[in-house]
Scaffold this motif. Structure first.
Motif, PDB file in Angstrom:
ATOM      1  N   ASP A  52       1.017  -1.137   0.013  1.00  0.00           N
ATOM      2  CA  ASP A  52      -0.052   0.259  -0.104  1.00  0.00           C
ATOM      3  C   ASP A  52       0.874   1.198  -0.124  1.00  0.00           C
ATOM      4  N   VAL A  53       1.833   1.237   0.717  1.00  0.00           N
ATOM      5  CA  VAL A  53       2.758   2.307   0.895  1.00  0.00           C
ATOM      6  C   VAL A  53       3.563   2.482  -0.239  1.00  0.00           C
ATOM      7  N   ALA A  54       4.185   1.657  -0.964  1.00  0.00           N
ATOM      8  CA  ALA A  54       4.739   1.540  -2.179  1.00  0.00           C
ATOM      9  C   ALA A  54       3.945   2.135  -3.257  1.00  0.00           C
ATOM     10  N   GLY A  55       2.577   1.743  -3.403  1.00  0.00           N
ATOM     11  CA  GLY A  55       1.425   2.058  -4.333  1.00  0.00           C
ATOM     12  C   GLY A  55       1.366   3.573  -4.165  1.00  0.00           C
ATOM     13  N   VAL A  56       1.231   4.072  -2.943  1.00  0.00           N
ATOM     14  CA  VAL A  56       0.957   5.557  -2.926  1.00  0.00           C
ATOM     15  C   VAL A  56       2.137   6.468  -3.315  1.00  0.00           C
ATOM     16  N   ALA A  57       3.492   5.750  -2.963  1.00  0.00           N
ATOM     17  CA  ALA A  57       4.753   6.337  -3.503  1.00  0.00           C
ATOM     18  C   ALA A  57       4.496   6.546  -4.996  1.00  0.00           C
ATOM     19  N   ALA A  58       4.346   5.299  -5.633  1.00  0.00           N
ATOM     20  CA  ALA A  58       4.329   5.229  -6.981  1.00  0.00           C
ATOM     21  C   ALA A  58       3.288   6.267  -7.626  1.00  0.00           C
TER      22      ALA A  58
END
Length: 92
Positions: A52-58
């Motif tokens: 989830d955090v990686a997706g927001v960062a992307a």
């Protein structure tokens, strides 16, 4: 960045990653996800929260491609919502 798995209601999750080094929290419990060997299962843990955090960062990088990884990390740490419903600020 150290990610902790929390509950959907912003309370602490029953995850192993705990302690002073936690920098951000994302929902990481009660995920209905693809299971090992096929099918689906309810999963929990930082393995559910970190994507989830990686997706927001992307998404942030897609909208602002000139940001550095440090810029994105700072945004994630300073612009999120805290468990008490208040927004994070520059002081954490």
């Amino acid at each position: 960045m150290v990610v902790f798995c929390g509950e959907w209601d912003d309370t602490a999750g029953e995850c192993r990653s705990q302690g002073a080094g936690i920098e951000v929290t994302a929902a990481g419990t009660q995920y209905y996800a693809g299971g090992t060997g096929g099918g689906f299962a309810t999963e929990m843990g930082t393995s559910m929260a970190a994507p989830d955090v990686a997706g927001v960062a992307a998404l942030v990088l897609a909208a602002h491609p000139t940001l550095t990884s440090a810029d994105v990390e700072d945004l994630l740490k300073s612009r999120g919502e805290c468990p008490n419903g208040e927004f994070a600020d520059a002081d954490g």
